[in-house]
Design an enzyme around this catalytic site. Structure first.
Site, PDB file in Angstrom:
ATOM      1  N   HIS A 157       0.432  -1.327   0.045  1.00  0.00           N
ATOM      2  CA  HIS A 157      -0.235   0.291   0.066  1.00  0.00           C
ATOM      3  C   HIS A 157       0.912   1.532  -0.165  1.00  0.00           C
ATOM      4  O   HIS A 157       0.019   2.602  -0.354  1.00  0.00           O
ATOM      5  CB  HIS A 157      -0.953   0.237   1.214  1.00  0.00           C
ATOM      6  N   ASP A 365       4.015   9.422  -0.754  1.00  0.00           N
ATOM      7  CA  ASP A 365       2.459   8.713  -0.227  1.00  0.00           C
ATOM      8  C   ASP A 365       2.104   7.780  -1.910  1.00  0.00           C
ATOM      9  O   ASP A 365       2.581   7.746  -3.061  1.00  0.00           O
ATOM     10  CB  ASP A 365       1.356   9.494  -0.617  1.00  0.00           C
TER      11      ASP A 365
END
Length: 457
Positions: A157, A365
Site C-alpha cells: 500500500h 505517498d
C-alpha cells in the site's frame, strides 16, 4: 470458487449490528470479496497481552475473523520498530529518520513467523491467500517454509523505493528474496513496480521471464500495478447528504463567504504538513488580497504518538501554524484552523463538499485516497479544485488536478492562487474528467483486477 484468505496487520472486526470498525480503503476493498466468496480475515487484534499468541476466532456470515494478540515486546520491535522506524521512513525516502536496529528486525521476523504458525492450520488446499502491506513482507516465505503450497498474493500500500534507496536497508537482499515467495506482488503505481524490477535485475541477479514476471533464486514472481481506489458512487451520495448536516452548516456559517482550503492527513512526516503551512503563508504574503478572504483548515489526527519522530512533527506543525496566525490573523479572521483530532468519514465528506480547494501535498505517498475522496465529494455544479503533489500515486490518475512540487512553497502558493481564481467552467471540466475516471476505476474494479491477476499467476 476458491475461498479467500486475507491477512493484514490489523483486522476490522464487526461491531454490533454487523458493521466493521474500519472504513478505510482496505476494509471497503476486501469485505465485498470475503462476503461473496467466503473466507478468513486474519491479523493482529490490536490487543497486547502478557503471553501473546492467543487467537480469537469467530464467524460473522460467511467471514471468519481470526485475531491474534501480541506482547508489548512484539509491538515495540515488530510494529513500532522495524515496520514503522525502519521500513516506513526508508520506503518514504526519509533515510535520515530510519533506524535499522537488529533487535527490531528480529522482532519483525519473529512476529511474521507467529502469524504463519497460527494461520497455517486454518488453511484449505484450494485457498487463495492475499497478504497486505509492509508489516508482513516475509509472511509468504514463512508459510512456504512450513509447507504452504497455496497461491499467495501480496499488495504493497505504500511506495516501493528506488534501488539506490532500498540498498540502505541492511537486509535488503533477504527482504526482496522473501517477496519472491509470492505468486503475485502488486504495487500502487508502475513506477513502484519498475523500481522493484530494477532491483531484482540489477542488484539481486534475477532475470526477466516476460514483461511482468521475473525469476530470482529459482522462483518466478508476477508483478503488476493496481492503484487502489475508493467507493466512488457511495461517497458521492454520502457527501450530498452531508452537505446539509448540522456540522457542515456550522462550518459553512463560520467560514461565511470566504474560500475554504482543506487538508486532511494523518499526522505523519511523509505528508508534507509543515511545508504546506509554509506554502499557505507564502500565498498570504505574495497575494495579499487573500488576507481575510481565505481560510486553511488542516485536520491532522495523531498517529503513532509513541514514536519520537511523530512527536517532533507535531511540535513543528503547531509552531508553524501559530507563527502564521500570529503574523496574519485579525480580530475577525484566523487564517489557519489546525485540528489535531479525527472526524468521521461522513463529516469529512461534508467538509470536502463545501471547500473551494482540496490541498493534498505529501512528500511521498503510495496512493493517497484523500485526493480521490475529495473529488468524489464535490458538488457537480460548483466543484472545488484539487491541488495535488506529484509525489502521490494518485497524481498519475487524476489529471484534472493542479499538480505541484510540495518542496516548492512558492510553486504551491501559485497553484493555490490559480485555483482560487479559476473559472467555474474550468473547475467543472477538470472535476468531470476525474470523477468519471473514478467511477470506472473504483474500489470494486481494483479488487477484481488484483484477484483476477492472482488467479492467473
Amino acid at each position: 470458487m476458491s475461498r479467500l484468505v486475507v491477512v493484514s496487520n490489523r483486522v476490522s472486526a464487526p461491531r454490533q449490528g454487523g458493521r466493521t470498525g474500519g472504513e478505510g480503503g482496505l476494509a471497503v476493498g476486501i469485505l465485498a470479496a470475503l462476503r461473496e466468496r467466503g473466507g478468513i480475515w486474519f491479523g493482529w487484534s490490536g490487543k497486547l497481552t502478557e503471553q501473546g499468541g492467543n487467537l480469537d476466532v469467530f464467524d460473522a456470515g460467511r467471514i471468519t475473523y481470526a485475531m491474534l494478540d501480541l506482547t508489548a515486546r512484539d509491538y515495540e520491535e515488530y510494529y513500532s520498530g522495524f515496520a514503522n522506524r525502519s521500513l516506513w521512513p526508508l520506503f518514504h525516502y526519509r533515510l535520515d529518520l530510519a533506524d535499522f536496529t537488529r533487535r527490531y528486525l528480529a522482532g519483525y521476523q519473529r512476529v511474521n513467523a507467529l502469524f504463519a504458525s497460527k494461520l497455517l492450520p486454518a488453511l484449505k488446499d484450494d485457498d487463495q491467500i492475499w497478504i497486505h502491506d509492509y508489516h508482513l513482507i516475509p509472511l509468504a516465505d514463512q508459510l512456504r517454509q512450513a509447507g504452504c503450497r497455496q497461491k499467495i498474493g501480496f499488495f504493497l500500500h505504500i511506495p516501493w523505493p528506488a534501488p539506490e534507496v532500498l540498498v540502505a536497508l541492511p537486509n535488503h537482499r533477504s527482504l526482496v528474496n522473501s517477496l519472491c515467495a509470492y505468486d503475485l506482488v502488486g504495487f500502487q503505481t508502475e513506477t513502484d513496480r519498475q523500481a522493484f524490477i530494477d532491483y531484482v535485475l540489477r542488484d539481486a541477479g534475477g532475470t526477466y521471464v516476460d514483461e511482468t514476471t521475473v525469476e530470482l533464486n529459482g522462483r518466478q514472481v508476477k508483478t503488476g500495478a493496481f492503484p487502489i481506489s475508493i467507493d466512488t458512487g457511495n461517497l458521492a451520495r454520502v457527501a450530498e447528504e452531508a452537505a446539509s448536516t448540522r456540522h457542515t452548516e456550522r462550518l459553512r456559517a463560520s467560514i461565511r463567504d470566504r474560500d475554504l482550503i482543506v487538508g486532511v492527513d494523518r499526522l505523519d512526516y511523509s505528508k508534507g504538513l509543515v511545508a504546506r503551512v509554509e506554502a499557505f503563508e507564502h500565498l498570504l504574503k505574495a497575494y495579499p488580497a487573500n488576507r481575510g478572504r481565505a481560510v486553511f483548515l488542516q485536520i491532522a489526527p495523531p498517529s503513532r504518538s509513541d514514536v519520537p519522530e511523530y512527536q517532533q512533527i507535531r511540535a513543528e506543525l503547531e509552531a508553524a501554524c501559530g507563527r502564521v496566525n500570529a503574523a496574519y490573523a485579525d480580530f475577525d479572521w484566523t487564517p489557519i484552523r489546525y485540528l489535531n483530532k479525527g472526524f468521521s468519514r461522513r463529516l469529512l465528506t461534508g467538509f470536502f463538499r463545501v471547500s473551494s480547494i482540496g490541498l493534498v501535498t505529501p512528500l511521498r505517498d503510495g496512493m493517497n485516497l484523500v485526493a480521490k475522496e475529495y473529488v468524489a465529494c464535490q458538488n457537480p455544479d460548483e466543484p472545488g479544485v484539487l491541488v495535488l503533489s506529484r509525489f502521490a500515486g494518485a497524481a498519475r490518475e487524476l489529471d484534472g488536478a493542479l499538480i505541484v512540487n510540495p518542496y516548492d512553497n512558492e510553486g504551491v502558493a501559485e497553484a493555490l492562487q490559480s485555483a482560487l481564481a479559476m473559472s467555474r467552467d474550468e473547475r467543472r471540466e477538470r472535476w468531470r474528467t476525474m470523477f468519471d475516471y473514478l467511477k470506472r476505476h473504483d474500489i470494486d474494479a481494483w479488487r477484481e483486477s488484483y484477484l483476477e491477476a492472482l488467479a492467473e499467476a
